[in-house]
Design an enzyme around this catalytic site. Structure first.
Site, PDB file in Angstrom:
ATOM      1  N   MET A 101      11.141   9.459  -1.918  1.00 38.38           N
ATOM      2  CA  MET A 101      11.523  10.154  -0.685  1.00 38.38           C
ATOM      3  C   MET A 101      12.342   9.226   0.216  1.00 38.38           C
ATOM      4  O   MET A 101      12.466   9.463   1.420  1.00 38.38           O
ATOM      5  CB  MET A 101      10.280  10.658   0.032  1.00 38.38           C
ATOM      6  N   GLY A 102      12.881   8.159  -0.363  1.00 38.08           N
ATOM      7  CA  GLY A 102      13.770   7.286   0.411  1.00 38.08           C
ATOM      8  C   GLY A 102      13.010   6.329   1.313  1.00 38.08           C
ATOM      9  O   GLY A 102      11.811   6.121   1.139  1.00 38.08           O
ATOM     10  N   LEU A 134      13.553   3.184   1.236  1.00 38.06           N
ATOM     11  CA  LEU A 134      13.150   2.414   0.055  1.00 38.06           C
ATOM     12  C   LEU A 134      12.725   0.987   0.398  1.00 38.06           C
ATOM     13  O   LEU A 134      13.206   0.384   1.346  1.00 38.06           O
ATOM     14  CB  LEU A 134      14.297   2.379  -0.961  1.00 38.06           C
ATOM     15  N   HIS A 135      11.800   0.482  -0.420  1.00 40.52           N
ATOM     16  CA  HIS A 135      11.308  -0.893  -0.286  1.00 40.52           C
ATOM     17  C   HIS A 135      11.104  -1.447  -1.694  1.00 40.52           C
ATOM     18  O   HIS A 135      11.452  -0.777  -2.691  1.00 40.52           O
ATOM     19  CB  HIS A 135      10.019  -0.921   0.543  1.00 40.52           C
ATOM     20  N   HIS A 174       9.533   0.669  -4.460  1.00 38.50           N
ATOM     21  CA  HIS A 174      10.443   1.602  -5.138  1.00 38.50           C
ATOM     22  C   HIS A 174      11.341   0.875  -6.139  1.00 38.50           C
ATOM     23  O   HIS A 174      11.546   1.343  -7.257  1.00 38.50           O
ATOM     24  CB  HIS A 174      11.338   2.300  -4.111  1.00 38.50           C
ATOM     25  N   GLY A 195       4.280   5.024  -9.095  1.00 33.10           N
ATOM     26  CA  GLY A 195       3.481   3.880  -8.678  1.00 33.10           C
ATOM     27  C   GLY A 195       1.982   4.145  -8.643  1.00 33.10           C
ATOM     28  O   GLY A 195       1.545   5.253  -8.318  1.00 33.10           O
ATOM     29  N   GLN A 216      -1.766  11.070  -7.032  1.00 36.20           N
ATOM     30  CA  GLN A 216      -0.494  11.728  -7.378  1.00 36.20           C
ATOM     31  C   GLN A 216      -0.162  11.473  -8.849  1.00 36.20           C
ATOM     32  O   GLN A 216       0.223  12.375  -9.592  1.00 36.20           O
ATOM     33  CB  GLN A 216       0.615  11.180  -6.486  1.00 36.20           C
ATOM     34  N   SER A 233       4.889   0.600   1.994  1.00 32.51           N
ATOM     35  CA  SER A 233       5.001   2.047   2.164  1.00 32.51           C
ATOM     36  C   SER A 233       6.124   2.330   3.149  1.00 32.51           C
ATOM     37  O   SER A 233       6.330   1.560   4.099  1.00 32.51           O
ATOM     38  CB  SER A 233       3.684   2.607   2.708  1.00 32.51           C
ATOM     39  N   ARG A 277       6.087   4.389   5.317  1.00 34.70           N
ATOM     40  CA  ARG A 277       5.499   4.680   6.627  1.00 34.70           C
ATOM     41  C   ARG A 277       5.167   3.418   7.423  1.00 34.70           C
ATOM     42  O   ARG A 277       4.931   3.499   8.631  1.00 34.70           O
ATOM     43  CB  ARG A 277       4.233   5.517   6.469  1.00 34.70           C
TER      44      ARG A 277
HETATM   45  P1  AMP Z   1       7.540   7.826  -2.104  1.00 35.19           P
HETATM   46  O1  AMP Z   1       8.962   7.561  -1.748  1.00 35.19           O
HETATM   47  O2  AMP Z   1       6.556   7.267  -1.136  1.00 35.19           O
HETATM   48  O3  AMP Z   1       7.298   9.283  -2.442  1.00 35.19           O
HETATM   49  O4  AMP Z   1       7.258   7.026  -3.438  1.00 35.19           O
HETATM   50  C1  AMP Z   1       8.075   7.167  -4.563  1.00 35.19           C
HETATM   51  C2  AMP Z   1       7.456   6.429  -5.723  1.00 35.19           C
HETATM   52  O5  AMP Z   1       7.330   5.040  -5.390  1.00 35.19           O
HETATM   53  C3  AMP Z   1       6.038   6.931  -6.073  1.00 35.19           C
HETATM   54  O6  AMP Z   1       5.897   6.927  -7.481  1.00 35.19           O
HETATM   55  C4  AMP Z   1       5.169   5.880  -5.433  1.00 35.19           C
HETATM   56  O7  AMP Z   1       3.903   5.750  -6.045  1.00 35.19           O
HETATM   57  C5  AMP Z   1       6.001   4.619  -5.616  1.00 35.19           C
HETATM   58  N1  AMP Z   1       5.602   3.611  -4.635  1.00 35.19           N
HETATM   59  C6  AMP Z   1       5.495   3.775  -3.294  1.00 35.19           C
HETATM   60  N2  AMP Z   1       5.042   2.635  -2.720  1.00 35.19           N
HETATM   61  C7  AMP Z   1       4.839   1.755  -3.720  1.00 35.19           C
HETATM   62  C8  AMP Z   1       4.376   0.407  -3.784  1.00 35.19           C
HETATM   63  N3  AMP Z   1       4.000  -0.258  -2.695  1.00 35.19           N
HETATM   64  N4  AMP Z   1       4.308  -0.201  -4.991  1.00 35.19           N
HETATM   65  C9  AMP Z   1       4.673   0.473  -6.114  1.00 35.19           C
HETATM   66  N5  AMP Z   1       5.126   1.736  -6.123  1.00 35.19           N
HETATM   67  C10 AMP Z   1       5.207   2.374  -4.952  1.00 35.19           C
END
Ligand code: AMP
Length: 284
Positions: free
Chosen positions: A30-31, A33-34, A37, A149, A155, A187, A189
């Site tokens: 969902m962008g 990004l860190h 991701h 992740g 999820q 995250s 967030r």
């Molecule tokens: P999101 O953008 O939060 O929906 O996350 C997209 C993908 O990145 C999902 O598969 C998450 O589980 C993964 N993800 C988010 N945060 C982390 C993290 N700290 N370490 C590894 N994967 C992550």
């Protein structure tokens, strides 16, 4: 890096590459990004010929409209980061592209008790929305492997279950949680945390790690969870939603570690108006 906003352009590219025998690794996001991701992209690059990342803030998985509105959107920075991590393709659709107004909505999956516990209890409708968008994105991208992740453990379990229900042969790969140096799970967030709450937030990982130790040393699980919950509630401005020790396959609360081969401890906690989740594997 190629950037596609339209499904037909992306699909044209992917089908040409697939016809040359190239494999596709896909990481939906969902962008904002860190490095969590980019770790997904890194693994997709190692294991597949072409890495595809999507950025789409999916409105159907937000049970709280304010959370959707406040969700960070940093596309320019995201593009830079993806370039730095050698992502091959970015799919950046708008809402009408993913959900055309006249499209028949697919019947939701039944995930049974996997989707009613933990996040399911506190975020009604969230997993239906998440599964809806993952199914749609898979239909569009048609990857060989899907990278997700451990950070979002429930999820991941639900997507694994969905792929089984779809009899899909897409390979689902779990990548480890990437943390800040102080232990806080990365995250999107986190940028919304106040300075005070950012300082306290790594305590959540500490609490999970202590709970893991307590469970491994055969302490009473209920009591250990109560302690964890109470420590969280004492953090100024923090409000725990749940902390649980669950079977890693069924996500149901466990009583005795010896009766389970895969055990995970998970929590969700509000830090001010930011909802944080994290988990630690106790045994596998
Ligand atoms: P999101 O953008 O939060 O929906 O996350 C997209 C993908 O990145 C999902 O598969 C998450 O589980 C993964 N993800 C988010 N945060 C982390 C993290 N700290 N370490 C590894 N994967 C992550």
């Amino acid at each position: 890096m190629l950037i596609f906003k339209k499904i037909n352009h992306l699909q044209q590219y992917i089908s040409t590459e697939k016809s040359k025998g190239k494999t596709i690794g896909f990481a939906p996001t969902m962008g904002a990004l860190h490095l969590g991701h980019t770790s997904l992209i890194g693994l997709a690059n190692t294991e597949c010929d072409i890495s595809v990342c999507s950025i789409f803030v999916n409105p159907t998985q937000f049970n709280d409209p304010k959370d959707l509105e406040k969700y960070p959107r940093t596309t320019e920075k995201d593009v830079e980061l993806l370039l730095r991590y050698d992502c091959d393709v970015l799919f950046l659709p708008d809402v009408e592209e993913v959900y055309p107004p006249n499209q028949v909505i697919a019947q939701p999956f039944d995930f049974g008790s996997l989707a009613t516990v933990m996040e399911g209890e506190f975020r009604p409708g969230h997993f239906n929305g998440m599964a809806q968008v993952v199914r749609r994105l898979l239909e569009i991208v048609q990857p060989d492997a899907l990278y997700m992740g451990q950070k979002d453990f429930q999820q991941f379990s639900i997507v694994a279950n969905m792929l089984r229900q779809m009899k899909s042969d897409i390979r689902l790969v779990m990548t480890p949680t990437i943390r800040e140096a102080d232990g806080l799970a990365m995250s999107s967030r986190n940028v919304r945390l106040t300075q005070e709450n950012r300082i306290l937030a790594p305590r959540l990982y500490e609490i999970l790690s202590q709970l893991k130790e307590a469970v491994l040393s055969k302490k009473d699980i209920e009591k250990a969870k109560e302690t964890a919950y109470s420590v969280m509630s004492q953090l100024e401005d923090f409000k725990p939603e749940y902390v649980d020790v669950v079977d890693g396959y069924t996500l149901q609360t466990i009583k005795n570690i010896d009766e389970h081969e895969f055990v995970v401890t998970c929590l969700a906690c509000w830090a001010g108006n930011v909802r944080l989740i994290d988990n630690v594997v106790v045994k596998k």
